[in-house]
Scaffold this motif. Sequence first.
Motif, short mmCIF file in Angstrom:
data_model
loop_
_atom_site.label_atom_id
_atom_site.label_comp_id
_atom_site.label_asym_id
_atom_site.label_seq_id
_atom_site.Cartn_x
_atom_site.Cartn_y
_atom_site.Cartn_z
N CYS A 139 4.75 -2.12 11.06
CA CYS A 139 4.51 -1.12 10.01
C CYS A 139 5.87 -0.75 9.45
CB CYS A 139 3.90 0.16 10.59
SG CYS A 139 2.46 -0.08 11.62
N VAL A 140 5.95 -0.62 8.14
CA VAL A 140 7.18 -0.18 7.49
C VAL A 140 6.83 1.06 6.66
CG1 VAL A 140 9.07 -0.78 5.93
CG2 VAL A 140 8.05 -2.55 7.40
N LEU A 141 7.36 2.20 7.08
CA LEU A 141 7.12 3.45 6.37
C LEU A 141 8.33 3.77 5.51
CD1 LEU A 141 5.39 5.97 5.83
CD2 LEU A 141 6.55 7.04 7.80
N LEU A 142 8.09 3.88 4.21
CA LEU A 142 9.14 4.18 3.24
C LEU A 142 8.93 5.59 2.70
CD1 LEU A 142 8.81 0.74 1.50
CD2 LEU A 142 10.72 1.44 2.92
N THR A 143 10.01 6.39 2.69
CA THR A 143 9.93 7.77 2.21
C THR A 143 11.15 8.09 1.34
OG1 THR A 143 11.02 8.62 4.19
CG2 THR A 143 8.61 8.56 4.23
N LYS A 144 11.10 9.21 0.68
CA LYS A 144 12.16 9.72 -0.19
C LYS A 144 12.45 8.79 -1.37
CE LYS A 144 14.26 12.35 3.53
NZ LYS A 144 15.41 12.55 4.38
N PRO A 167 4.31 8.29 13.47
CA PRO A 167 4.07 9.64 12.95
C PRO A 167 4.09 9.66 11.42
CG PRO A 167 5.90 9.61 14.52
CD PRO A 167 5.57 8.20 14.19
N LEU A 168 3.01 10.18 10.84
CA LEU A 168 2.94 10.41 9.39
C LEU A 168 2.91 11.92 9.20
CD1 LEU A 168 0.22 7.74 8.48
CD2 LEU A 168 2.71 7.52 8.23
#
Length: 192
Positions: A139-144, A167-168
């Motif tokens: 899983c790759v979570l991208l933010t900002k 964690p989301l």
Amino acid sequence: MTAVDERGMTKYFQELEPPEGVKVELLRGVIVMMASPDIVHNMIVADVQDQIPRQRWSRLQTQDVDILDEASEPVPDLVVLRRELVPASGRLLACQLVTMVVEVVSKSSVHQDYVTKRSIYAAGKIPLYLVLDPIMAQCVLLTKPTGQGEEADYLTQEIVKFGDRLPLEALGVDLDTSAFGTFTGVRPHRYP
């Protein structure tokens, strides 16, 4: 033959009637068609959807998203937004309403999901972009999100292997990835 700019493609795209079972997206003025997804893909989307509480969040599949100032109308595998923000009707969902988009990588969508859509969703200022990759079991979570146009990107990136929890925080969810399936016999890639 008449030249058509990216915005002109938007009008053409809206009138297009693809055959049943074909997913069609407009990505920076390019019409992209894909065959129906694999069962592994669909089960991952269903597993994610089941973990996001319906009381607070709407979880929409095959929903076209309108990216502000872009000739793009992507169709993420899953769109998450607060229930009270869901419009009464319409084909396009404004990117400003979206909290998270989810894409599940397929053999033919690797570059689109990791590069093209990363930039498009960041340009739309979508706070969370989650790439679920059954090829690499990650899983790759991208933010900002930051920037504009093709230069837009996400400032933070977190990679979690399938089987670990993700964690989301913005959704108040600790995503369990242990049931996510993988593709067999598919050549690994180099992304993210």
